[in-house]
Design a protein around this motif. Structure first.
Motif, PDB file in Angstrom:
ATOM      1  N   THR A 142       0.825  -1.208   0.000  1.00 21.87           N
ATOM      2  CA  THR A 142       0.000   0.000   0.000  1.00 21.87           C
ATOM      3  C   THR A 142       0.857   1.254   0.000  1.00 21.87           C
ATOM      4  OG1 THR A 142      -1.727  -1.197   1.210  1.00 21.87           O
ATOM      5  CG2 THR A 142      -1.826   1.210   1.227  1.00 21.87           C
ATOM      6  N   ILE A 143       1.912   1.248   0.828  1.00 24.61           N
ATOM      7  CA  ILE A 143       2.812   2.407   0.874  1.00 24.61           C
ATOM      8  C   ILE A 143       3.524   2.583  -0.461  1.00 24.61           C
ATOM      9  CG2 ILE A 143       4.880   3.329   1.981  1.00 24.61           C
ATOM     10  CD1 ILE A 143       3.978   1.927   4.549  1.00 24.61           C
ATOM     11  N   LYS A 144       3.972   1.464  -1.044  1.00 24.52           N
ATOM     12  CA  LYS A 144       4.667   1.548  -2.327  1.00 24.52           C
ATOM     13  C   LYS A 144       3.747   2.079  -3.423  1.00 24.52           C
ATOM     14  CE  LYS A 144       5.628  -2.265  -4.435  1.00 24.52           C
ATOM     15  NZ  LYS A 144       6.266  -3.569  -4.778  1.00 24.52           N
ATOM     16  N   LYS A 145       2.518   1.611  -3.450  1.00 19.75           N
ATOM     17  CA  LYS A 145       1.574   2.083  -4.460  1.00 19.75           C
ATOM     18  C   LYS A 145       1.249   3.564  -4.242  1.00 19.75           C
ATOM     19  CE  LYS A 145      -1.867  -0.608  -5.621  1.00 19.75           C
ATOM     20  NZ  LYS A 145      -1.531  -0.913  -6.997  1.00 19.75           N
ATOM     21  N   TRP A 146       1.171   3.986  -2.974  1.00 21.07           N
ATOM     22  CA  TRP A 146       0.901   5.396  -2.687  1.00 21.07           C
ATOM     23  C   TRP A 146       2.057   6.283  -3.143  1.00 21.07           C
ATOM     24  CZ3 TRP A 146       3.156   8.736   1.100  1.00 21.07           C
ATOM     25  CH2 TRP A 146       2.482   9.941   1.253  1.00 21.07           C
ATOM     26  N   LEU A 147       3.290   5.830  -2.882  1.00 15.90           N
ATOM     27  CA  LEU A 147       4.448   6.609  -3.319  1.00 15.90           C
ATOM     28  C   LEU A 147       4.533   6.658  -4.850  1.00 15.90           C
ATOM     29  CD1 LEU A 147       7.144   5.420  -0.751  1.00 15.90           C
ATOM     30  CD2 LEU A 147       5.923   7.593  -0.786  1.00 15.90           C
ATOM     31  N   LEU A 148       4.257   5.531  -5.496  1.00 17.27           N
ATOM     32  CA  LEU A 148       4.268   5.514  -6.953  1.00 17.27           C
ATOM     33  C   LEU A 148       3.201   6.432  -7.529  1.00 17.27           C
ATOM     34  CD1 LEU A 148       4.878   1.732  -7.756  1.00 17.27           C
ATOM     35  CD2 LEU A 148       6.468   3.625  -8.100  1.00 17.27           C
ATOM     36  N   ARG A 149       2.036   6.453  -6.872  1.00 23.50           N
ATOM     37  CA  ARG A 149       0.980   7.345  -7.355  1.00 23.50           C
ATOM     38  C   ARG A 149       1.404   8.812  -7.226  1.00 23.50           C
ATOM     39  NH1 ARG A 149      -2.594   5.880  -4.056  1.00 23.50           N
ATOM     40  NH2 ARG A 149      -3.205   4.022  -5.202  1.00 23.50           N
ATOM     41  N   LEU A 150       2.056   9.144  -6.098  1.00 23.27           N
ATOM     42  CA  LEU A 150       2.564  10.514  -5.944  1.00 23.27           C
ATOM     43  C   LEU A 150       3.604  10.836  -7.002  1.00 23.27           C
ATOM     44  CD1 LEU A 150       2.983  10.948  -2.074  1.00 23.27           C
ATOM     45  CD2 LEU A 150       1.211  11.894  -3.546  1.00 23.27           C
ATOM     46  N   TRP A 151       4.490   9.867  -7.284  1.00 21.89           N
ATOM     47  CA  TRP A 151       5.542  10.088  -8.282  1.00 21.89           C
ATOM     48  C   TRP A 151       4.937  10.288  -9.664  1.00 21.89           C
ATOM     49  CZ3 TRP A 151      10.342  11.464  -8.937  1.00 21.89           C
ATOM     50  CH2 TRP A 151      11.025  11.104 -10.090  1.00 21.89           C
ATOM     51  N   TYR A 152       3.977   9.455 -10.029  1.00 23.45           N
ATOM     52  CA  TYR A 152       3.346   9.594 -11.342  1.00 23.45           C
ATOM     53  C   TYR A 152       2.593  10.916 -11.466  1.00 23.45           C
ATOM     54  CZ  TYR A 152       4.334   4.648 -12.073  1.00 23.45           C
ATOM     55  OH  TYR A 152       4.957   3.440 -12.222  1.00 23.45           O
ATOM     56  N   ASN A 153       1.913  11.314 -10.388  1.00 18.22           N
ATOM     57  CA  ASN A 153       1.200  12.594 -10.431  1.00 18.22           C
ATOM     58  C   ASN A 153       2.172  13.760 -10.574  1.00 18.22           C
ATOM     59  OD1 ASN A 153      -1.221  11.245 -10.123  1.00 18.22           O
ATOM     60  ND2 ASN A 153      -1.312  11.535  -7.914  1.00 18.22           N
ATOM     61  N   ALA A 154       3.308  13.691  -9.876  1.00 20.11           N
ATOM     62  CA  ALA A 154       4.304  14.763  -9.987  1.00 20.11           C
ATOM     63  C   ALA A 154       4.879  14.822 -11.401  1.00 20.11           C
ATOM     64  CB  ALA A 154       5.412  14.545  -8.957  1.00 20.11           C
ATOM     65  N   LEU A 155       5.191  13.640 -11.966  1.00 22.48           N
ATOM     66  CA  LEU A 155       5.712  13.626 -13.334  1.00 22.48           C
ATOM     67  C   LEU A 155       4.687  14.156 -14.324  1.00 22.48           C
ATOM     68  CD1 LEU A 155       7.685  10.254 -13.599  1.00 22.48           C
ATOM     69  CD2 LEU A 155       8.600  12.563 -13.408  1.00 22.48           C
ATOM     70  N   ALA A 156       3.431  13.775 -14.125  1.00 27.34           N
ATOM     71  CA  ALA A 156       2.392  14.265 -15.030  1.00 27.34           C
ATOM     72  C   ALA A 156       2.260  15.781 -14.940  1.00 27.34           C
ATOM     73  CB  ALA A 156       1.055  13.594 -14.692  1.00 27.34           C
ATOM     74  N   ALA A 157       2.350  16.321 -13.718  1.00 25.73           N
ATOM     75  CA  ALA A 157       2.276  17.779 -13.561  1.00 25.73           C
ATOM     76  C   ALA A 157       3.468  18.467 -14.219  1.00 25.73           C
ATOM     77  CB  ALA A 157       2.202  18.129 -12.076  1.00 25.73           C
ATOM     78  N   ILE A 158       4.667  17.875 -14.061  1.00 22.39           N
ATOM     79  CA  ILE A 158       5.864  18.468 -14.667  1.00 22.39           C
ATOM     80  C   ILE A 158       5.766  18.437 -16.187  1.00 22.39           C
ATOM     81  CG2 ILE A 158       8.351  18.145 -14.963  1.00 22.39           C
ATOM     82  CD1 ILE A 158       8.446  17.178 -12.068  1.00 22.39           C
ATOM     83  N   TYR A 159       5.351  17.289 -16.733  1.00 27.25           N
ATOM     84  CA  TYR A 159       5.234  17.179 -18.188  1.00 27.25           C
ATOM     85  C   TYR A 159       4.173  18.142 -18.730  1.00 27.25           C
ATOM     86  CZ  TYR A 159       8.073  12.958 -17.949  1.00 27.25           C
ATOM     87  OH  TYR A 159       9.079  12.067 -17.748  1.00 27.25           O
ATOM     88  N   SER A 160       3.068  18.278 -17.984  1.00 24.06           N
ATOM     89  CA  SER A 160       2.032  19.194 -18.429  1.00 24.06           C
ATOM     90  C   SER A 160       2.530  20.634 -18.442  1.00 24.06           C
ATOM     91  CB  SER A 160       0.814  19.062 -17.508  1.00 24.06           C
ATOM     92  OG  SER A 160      -0.188  19.984 -17.865  1.00 24.06           O
ATOM     93  N   ARG A 161       3.235  21.038 -17.359  1.00 30.33           N
ATOM     94  CA  ARG A 161       3.738  22.397 -17.314  1.00 30.33           C
ATOM     95  C   ARG A 161       4.841  22.612 -18.370  1.00 30.33           C
ATOM     96  NH1 ARG A 161       3.381  26.223 -13.453  1.00 30.33           N
ATOM     97  NH2 ARG A 161       1.357  25.232 -13.208  1.00 30.33           N
TER      98      ARG A 161
END
Length: 296
Positions: A142-161
């Protein structure tokens, strides 16, 4: 239907408009006008959901299965029934229920679970599987999936910007190219000249420090073939401090050094019987009554 009659409850036995008993007395209790299921039935459904969810979660996380008999996250029917029978064995013995009767009841309960909306359990052939949104993941997963979700969201925000900036830059460059192109050319020329001046100044300081080093480390050579303790061939300095660099930069560094430090002398000197061009760090001597002073 006569006025005031109510339908006979599920699993109930009705006679002359009255509830007289329940069809499965071991599993349902007659209470008032209802047949209330025993606690073991609720435990049976809850344990079945947990086992199927855990099997699917272990397979998705790549962990070792917590329960034997699972097949790529799916629970075979016979393995699930056997495991549930052993988990509820004490209650079943108290109710005097054998395995055949238990399997019949569990078959009906699993059919009820798979048809229940929002249960998250599906059946394919003789195997049960859990939908992704209902799985019980281990804490580490659960912790690993939560961290991965945060990482993917951050990458998506960076790519979008970044994409927004790229599109904006493309639009501005297309609209104002007649102003941007000369600015890039002039800015590149200014940056190149600045880096060249900095390289020349840094090299001049390196030569100065090297000459001071020779002046301090060779006092015994005074009066010999070296005209001063710091007389060093320029070719020697070039190979030591600027090997493979542009000769133009080194020559400019020598001229800059002579401008900044008057005690640096550039002369033709006889060294080892060969006439060479040298740089010298001269130590001016004041009066005989005073000690020799060095200006660094």
């Amino acid at each position: 239907d006569p006025v005031g009659c109510v339908p006979c409850p599920e699993n109930g036995k009705c006679k002359e408009g009255k509830l007289v008993g329940c069809n499965m007395p071991k599993w349902y209790r007659h209470r008032g006008q209802q047949c209330v299921e025993e606690k073991v039935l609720r435990d049976m459904r809850r344990q079945a959901r947990i086992l199927v969810d855990e099997a699917a979660a272990d397979f998705e996380c790549g962990y070792e299965p917590r329960h034997e008999g699972t097949d790529e996250g799916n629970f075979p029917k016979d393995k699930l029934f056997n495991l549930l029978f052993h988990k509820l064995k004490k209650n079943l013995q108290r109710m005097n229920v054998n395995k055949h009767e238990f399997n019949q009841v569990l078959e009906k309960q699993m059919s009820f679970i798979t048809k229940e909306e929002g249960a998250g359990i599906s059946v394919k052939g003789n195997t049960y599987s859990s939908d992704k949104g209902f799985r019980r993941y281990p804490a580490t997963c659960t912790i690993k999936k939560w961290l991965l979700r945060l990482w993917y969201n951050a990458l998506a925000a960076i790519y979008s910007r970044a994409w927004q900036w790229v599109t904006m830059a493309a639009y501005l460059s297309f609209k104002y190219w007649q102003y941007i192109l000369p600015s890039i050319v002039l800015g590149g020329g200014w940056l190149r000249r600045t880096m060249h001046r900095r390289a020349v100044l840094n090299l001049a300081l390196k030569i100065r420090n090297r000459l001071k080093h020779y002046a301090n480390s060779r006092p015994q050579l005074r009066g010999s073939m070296y005209p001063s303790p710091a007389s060093v061939p320029i070719d020697h300095l070039r190979s030591e401090l600027w090997c493979g660099g542009s000769p133009k930069v080194f020559d400019e560094a020598v001229r800059k050094l002579r401008e900044l430090y008057p005690m640096v002398k550039d002369s033709e000197t006889l060294i080892d019987g060969v006439q060479r061009r040298c740089l010298s760090w001269w130590t001016p001597i004041q009066t005989p009554n005073r000690q020799t002073t060095r200006r660094y």
